[in-house]
Design a protein around this motif. Structure first.
Motif, PDB file in Angstrom:
ATOM      1  N   PHE A 262       0.926  -1.024  -0.116  1.00 25.58           N
ATOM      2  CA  PHE A 262      -0.009  -0.083  -0.014  1.00 25.58           C
ATOM      3  C   PHE A 262       0.960   1.270   0.070  1.00 25.58           C
ATOM      4  N   ILE A 263       1.066   1.953  -1.261  1.00 20.58           N
ATOM      5  CA  ILE A 263       1.633   3.095  -0.981  1.00 20.58           C
ATOM      6  C   ILE A 263       0.789   4.123  -1.832  1.00 20.58           C
ATOM      7  N   ASN A 264       0.892   5.287  -0.709  1.00 19.99           N
ATOM      8  CA  ASN A 264       0.009   6.490  -1.377  1.00 19.99           C
ATOM      9  C   ASN A 264      -1.631   6.438  -1.601  1.00 19.99           C
ATOM     10  N   GLY A 265      -2.014   5.304  -0.969  1.00 15.44           N
ATOM     11  CA  GLY A 265      -3.360   5.303  -1.295  1.00 15.44           C
ATOM     12  C   GLY A 265      -3.861   4.137  -2.367  1.00 15.44           C
TER      13      GLY A 265
ATOM     14  N   ASN B  77       4.745   6.485   6.960  1.00 12.86           N
ATOM     15  CA  ASN B  77       4.165   7.387   6.189  1.00 12.86           C
ATOM     16  C   ASN B  77       3.169   7.307   5.272  1.00 12.86           C
ATOM     17  N   ASN B  78       2.034   6.666   5.699  1.00 15.44           N
ATOM     18  CA  ASN B  78       0.816   6.280   4.670  1.00 15.44           C
ATOM     19  C   ASN B  78       1.134   5.138   3.758  1.00 15.44           C
ATOM     20  N   SER B  79       2.251   4.358   3.961  1.00  9.27           N
ATOM     21  CA  SER B  79       2.351   3.320   3.289  1.00  9.27           C
ATOM     22  C   SER B  79       2.756   2.048   3.779  1.00  9.27           C
ATOM     23  N   SER B  80       2.683   0.975   3.179  1.00  6.97           N
ATOM     24  CA  SER B  80       3.264  -0.217   3.876  1.00  6.97           C
ATOM     25  C   SER B  80       3.843  -1.113   2.925  1.00  6.97           C
ATOM     26  N   ILE B  81       5.154  -1.421   2.760  1.00  2.77           N
ATOM     27  CA  ILE B  81       5.702  -2.130   1.785  1.00  2.77           C
ATOM     28  C   ILE B  81       6.195  -3.420   2.258  1.00  2.77           C
ATOM     29  N   VAL B  82       6.683  -4.223   1.549  1.00  2.00           N
ATOM     30  CA  VAL B  82       7.276  -5.746   1.729  1.00  2.00           C
ATOM     31  C   VAL B  82       8.615  -5.774   0.721  1.00  2.00           C
ATOM     32  N   PRO B  83       9.332  -5.275   1.445  1.00  2.00           N
ATOM     33  CA  PRO B  83      10.817  -5.438   0.529  1.00  2.00           C
ATOM     34  C   PRO B  83      11.408  -6.986   0.479  1.00  2.00           C
ATOM     35  N   ASP B  84      11.826  -7.517  -0.653  1.00  2.00           N
ATOM     36  CA  ASP B  84      12.119  -8.774  -0.680  1.00  2.00           C
ATOM     37  C   ASP B  84      13.252  -9.211   0.193  1.00  2.00           C
ATOM     38  N   VAL B  85      14.091  -8.165   0.636  1.00  5.75           N
ATOM     39  CA  VAL B  85      15.205  -8.212   1.759  1.00  5.75           C
ATOM     40  C   VAL B  85      15.249  -6.877   2.363  1.00  5.75           C
TER      41      VAL B  85
ATOM     42  N   ASP C 178      10.771   3.284  -8.014  1.00  2.05           N
ATOM     43  CA  ASP C 178       9.961   4.256  -7.420  1.00  2.05           C
ATOM     44  C   ASP C 178      10.010   3.844  -5.944  1.00  2.05           C
ATOM     45  N   LYS C 179       9.414   2.506  -5.675  1.00  2.00           N
ATOM     46  CA  LYS C 179       9.513   2.082  -4.231  1.00  2.00           C
ATOM     47  C   LYS C 179      10.986   2.088  -3.671  1.00  2.00           C
ATOM     48  N   LEU C 180      12.008   2.063  -4.105  1.00  2.00           N
ATOM     49  CA  LEU C 180      13.283   2.347  -3.550  1.00  2.00           C
ATOM     50  C   LEU C 180      13.467   3.743  -3.516  1.00  2.00           C
TER      51      LEU C 180
END
Length: 185
Positions: A26-29, A73-81, A123-125
């Motif tokens: 979830f990144i910026n909605g 910051n209103n985002s939830s990410i799952v990096p590979d590592v 963009d995620k990085l």
């Protein structure tokens, strides 16, 4: 190509949903499903986690986690590592590792899957870099390159026998060739 599913959900609503396999971010909605890992991706992810932890865990320098949800910051990410410097690993009041990580990793590693957009992963990085991540790697198995995002958002491509940058105090000397040689089993 992976579909991006636009939702009007808030971060709180997103985090209340059951986890999916593969996970969603979830990144910026915007909710985006991650691709299901395949052979190359799984091999590289496993080897990277092992290589980092082998040189960092005993001396409590850092720890590498595979597929760890990080929320900020209103985002939830799952990096590979996701690699965290040891003293920045979230812990409970009892000193155990926390279940929720409400910070981004110090070093975020992404492995490009065949059906993933390079620009979306970059963009995620860059989002991570803007929000405190010191180092990002984007590993591209197709062309055997590793794009590195530095804390100042400088981006550099590494190839062949280039030694890859790592976090301070981590004694890990890997070249791009070393990484991709892990795929020859």
């Amino acid at each position: 190509m992976i579909a991006t599913i636009e939702k009007t959900n808030t971060l709180e609503e997103f985090l209340q949903q059951a986890e999916t396999k593969p996970p969603q971010e979830f990144i910026n909605g915007v909710i985006t499903p991650k691709p299901m890992p395949q052979g190359e991706h799984s091999t590289l992810q496993s080897e990277l986690v092992s290589a980092v932890n082998q040189v960092t865990k005993a001396n409590k320098i850092a720890y590498a986690f595979p597929e760890l949800r990080c929320t900020i910051n209103n985002s939830s990410i799952v990096p590979d590592v996701a690699v965290f410097v040891w003293d920045k690993i979230p812990r409970t009041e009892k000193g155990r590792i926390a279940n929720r990580f409400e910070r981004l990793p110090d070093w975020s590693i992404e492995i490009l899957s065949p059906d993933q957009s390079l620009m979306k992963v970059l963009d995620k990085l860059l989002f991570c870099s803007e929000n405190g991540t010191n180092l990002g790697w984007l590993i591209n198995p197709e062309d055997e390159t590793i794009l590195v995002v530095f804390s100042d958002q400088k981006v550099k491509i590494f190839r062949d026998d280039n030694i890859l940058p790592v976090l301070d105090k981590i004694e890990l000397n890997l070249t791009v060739n070393d990484i991709f040689n892990w795929l020859n089993i």
